[in-house]
Design an enzyme around this catalytic site. Structure first.
Site, PDB file in Angstrom:
ATOM      1  CG  HIS A  37      -1.966  -0.962   1.282  1.00  0.00           C
ATOM      2  ND1 HIS A  37      -1.919  -2.078   2.072  1.00  0.00           N
ATOM      3  CD2 HIS A  37      -3.136  -1.018   0.616  1.00  0.00           C
ATOM      4  CE1 HIS A  37      -3.022  -2.779   1.891  1.00  0.00           C
ATOM      5  NE2 HIS A  37      -3.770  -2.176   1.020  1.00  0.00           N
ATOM      6  CG  ASP A 150      -6.037  -6.973  -5.518  1.00  0.00           C
ATOM      7  OD1 ASP A 150      -6.147  -8.173  -5.254  1.00  0.00           O
ATOM      8  OD2 ASP A 150      -5.728  -6.121  -4.665  1.00  0.00           O
TER       9      ASP A 150
HETATM   10  O1  PAF Z   1      -8.248  -3.223  -3.085  1.00  0.00           O
HETATM   11  C1  PAF Z   1      -8.907  -2.891  -2.078  1.00  0.00           C
HETATM   12  O2  PAF Z   1      -8.372  -2.680  -0.987  1.00  0.00           O
HETATM   13  C2  PAF Z   1     -10.410  -2.726  -2.206  1.00  0.00           C
HETATM   14  O3  PAF Z   1     -10.955  -3.651  -3.079  1.00  0.00           O
HETATM   15  C3  PAF Z   1     -10.830  -1.298  -2.599  1.00  0.00           C
HETATM   16  C4  PAF Z   1     -10.322  -0.910  -3.978  1.00  0.00           C
HETATM   17  C5  PAF Z   1     -10.294  -0.296  -1.581  1.00  0.00           C
HETATM   18  C6  PAF Z   1     -12.351  -1.186  -2.625  1.00  0.00           C
HETATM   19  O4  PAF Z   1     -12.905  -1.471  -1.376  1.00  0.00           O
END
Ligand code: PAF
Length: 282
Positions: A37, A150
């Protein structure tokens, strides 16, 4: 870093940022932040002057058998990470803000969402597309940043943005990995020490399959069979291992050149997902 937890304050903060002529990048998350992140925040800062992140554990993207209540909530640690990485504003909406009653609207992206994770997690991508569109409308960013781990989620969001003419640039960030190749993920926390040793086999199998394709080896069907067997032999339970086209995530043919292999496998309590995108010279 300021924190806001309602739409009015979010809009006021962002209006002040825009009044200074600054562009805004958005990093939506569900919290429990890890190195992957933080790479998103750093990348966001390369594309805009100011970064707003959100943390919202979105109930509509969890299936009935998926543990929404057990999803890790680590707000204080998340805040420290975001501050260290240069995030300017954290948006922490609650369920009432994101799904005000009577809550009748859902966003559905066709086709791509029925494949891969979509077939084992029905409804998941409707939940994702719905919450991301709501967040986009609230934040109205110039740029939004998503992890390519993802890959399917990234493709779904890009399609939604294109189809609905949203004026937002979508940036994909390469997957952050441990030294042994395991993709950073909140789900790695579910692995025991023994399982953590085994888990890198998922990425190794993706890499080796890519190399076989690039050197013109066996058929895709045979490579898929071998890959699943290798994962199984290592103690994982493969969910899917699909050799696909990057453009629409449909099964690749031996004429396609832009490929992505998408894989998901269970290991203990964790469902690991990963992918590898590459080009083939024909
Ligand atoms: O990837 C994620 O953490 C979630 O799917 C998101 C994009 C924040 C949507 O809730």
């Amino acid at each position: 870093m300021k924190t806001v937890n309602n739409l009015q304050d979010l809009r006021a903060e962002l209006a002040a940022v825009r009044a200074q002529g600054k562009t805004v990048a958005f990093v939506p998350t569900m919290g429990n932040l890890h190195e992957g992140h933080l790479k998103l925040v750093k990348t966001a800062l390369q594309h805009a002057d100011f970064v707003v992140a959100s943390i919202f554990v979105n109930p509509t993207q969890f299936g009935e058998n998926e543990d929404l209540s057990g999803y890790p909530r680590t707000l204080e640690a998340d805040k420290k990470h975001l501050i260290a990485d240069g995030c300017g504003l954290l948006y922490l909406p609650n369920n009432d803000i994101m799904y005000p009653a009577p809550d009748l609207t859902r966003v559905s992206v066709d086709k791509i969402t029925t494949l891969h994770c979509g077939s084992s997690r029905p409804g998941h991508f409707v939940g994702v597309a719905t919450i991301v569109l709501k967040l986009f409308n609230q934040v109205q960013p110039d740029v939004a940043v998503f992890g390519l781990k993802d890959y399917q989620q990234f493709t779904v969001i890009r399609s939604m943005v294109d189809d609905l003419f949203l004026p937002i640039s979508i940036i994909g960030v390469d997957t952050g990995r441990a030294d042994d190749g395991l993709a950073h993920s909140s789900r790695n926390n579910y692995l025991t020490a023994d399982e953590r040793e085994v888990a890198p086999v998922l990425y190794k199998t993706l890499q080796d399959t890519m190399k076989e394709i690039q050197s013109g080896g066996a058929s895709f069907a045979e490579l898929t069979r071998r890959a699943k067997q290798r994962l199984h032999d290592a103690g994982l339970t493969p969910d899917y291992f699909n050799i696909s086209r990057q453009s629409d995530l449909e099964p690749a043919t031996d004429k396609d050149t832009q490929l992505v292999i998408l894989a998901a496998a269970y290991l203990g309590k964790a469902r690991l997902i990963d992918n590898i995108a590459f080009t083939v010279d024909r």
